[in-house]
Design an enzyme around this catalytic site. Structure first.
Site, PDB file in Angstrom:
ATOM      1  N   HIS A 193       0.404  -1.088  -0.410  1.00  0.00           N
ATOM      2  CA  HIS A 193      -0.144   0.120  -0.121  1.00  0.00           C
ATOM      3  C   HIS A 193       1.199   1.354  -0.075  1.00  0.00           C
ATOM      4  CE1 HIS A 193      -3.552  -1.793   1.708  1.00  0.00           C
ATOM      5  NE2 HIS A 193      -3.373  -2.456   0.334  1.00  0.00           N
ATOM      6  N   GLU A 239       1.041   4.276   2.144  1.00  0.00           N
ATOM      7  CA  GLU A 239       1.645   4.388   3.360  1.00  0.00           C
ATOM      8  C   GLU A 239       2.542   3.423   3.847  1.00  0.00           C
ATOM      9  OE1 GLU A 239      -3.007   4.142   3.622  1.00  0.00           O
ATOM     10  OE2 GLU A 239      -1.462   3.214   1.786  1.00  0.00           O
ATOM     11  N   CYS A 274      -6.024   1.644   5.682  1.00  0.00           N
ATOM     12  CA  CYS A 274      -6.300   0.323   5.793  1.00  0.00           C
ATOM     13  C   CYS A 274      -5.815  -0.200   6.986  1.00  0.00           C
ATOM     14  CB  CYS A 274      -6.512  -0.574   5.179  1.00  0.00           C
ATOM     15  SG  CYS A 274      -4.578  -1.690   5.031  1.00  0.00           S
ATOM     16  N   CYS A 310      -2.398  -0.932   7.106  1.00  0.00           N
ATOM     17  CA  CYS A 310      -1.835   0.535   6.953  1.00  0.00           C
ATOM     18  C   CYS A 310      -1.770   1.008   8.532  1.00  0.00           C
ATOM     19  CB  CYS A 310      -1.981   1.546   6.224  1.00  0.00           C
ATOM     20  SG  CYS A 310      -1.100   0.329   4.696  1.00  0.00           S
TER      21      CYS A 310
END
Length: 179
Positions: A80, A82, A108, A111
């Site tokens: 992801h 992040e 999410c 993260c």
């Protein structure tokens, strides 16, 4: 002649959107920027680990397996945005303690855990992601959450329950302690 300069949140969110254009995900293009004291520390976008084939080349594994968005994040070629921003900080020895993250979408839960342990104290995000547990964890960790509003739509709104903002409801099914 006067021109309007963007505020800091708008400035860094615009940069997050440019970063998102590098994404190799066929489902969503997400960008993230980690900032401290109004200085960019790192950026990240969602995509396969460095040097590995990505979804634009191979197709989306999640689509092939019929996996819905917001579920089973471990079944994906990509990191992801992040995560990539945090990894870049680690790779180059940059501390993220007390930094802010600007992200095109809500983090999410995977993260969120990484952001908490990376010492991120403020998250500004724009788009939704179907993961209430992530918001609950960030609230428990007292991370300030701000939903960014584009120019002309008013200032960004603090997310209820984030640091310093009274919750509109109690966390649902959230663990009592994180440790």
């Amino acid at each position: 002649m006067t021109r309007a300069r963007p505020g800091w949140d708008e400035y860094f969110m615009q940069i997050a959107h440019v970063v998102a254009r590098r994404s190799t995900c066929t489902r969503r293009q997400i960008g993230a920027v980690i900032v401290k004291e109004k200085r960019i520390l790192t950026t990240g976008y969602n995509g396969a680990p460095s040097g590995l084939p990505h979804c634009l080349e191979l197709g989306c594994l999640r689509d092939e397996l019929g996996i819905e968005s917001g579920t089973r994040q471990e079944v994906c070629r990509a990191l992801h945005a992040e995560q990539n921003a945090i990894v870049q900080a680690a790779l180059y020895g940059v501390s993220t303690r007390d930094a802010a993250l600007y992200c095109t979408h809500q983090p999410c839960s995977l993260c969120a855990k990484a952001l908490i342990n990376a010492g991120i104290t403020r998250v500004v995000f724009e788009g939704d992601y179907p993961d209430q547990f992530a918001l609950d964890m960030l609230q428990m960790a007292e991370v300030e959450m701000v939903r960014f509003a584009r120019e002309g739509k008013g200032p960004g709104e603090p997310v209820p329950g984030s640091a310093g903002v009274p919750p509109s409801r109690e966390p649902r099914d959230a663990p009592k302690e994180i440790g």
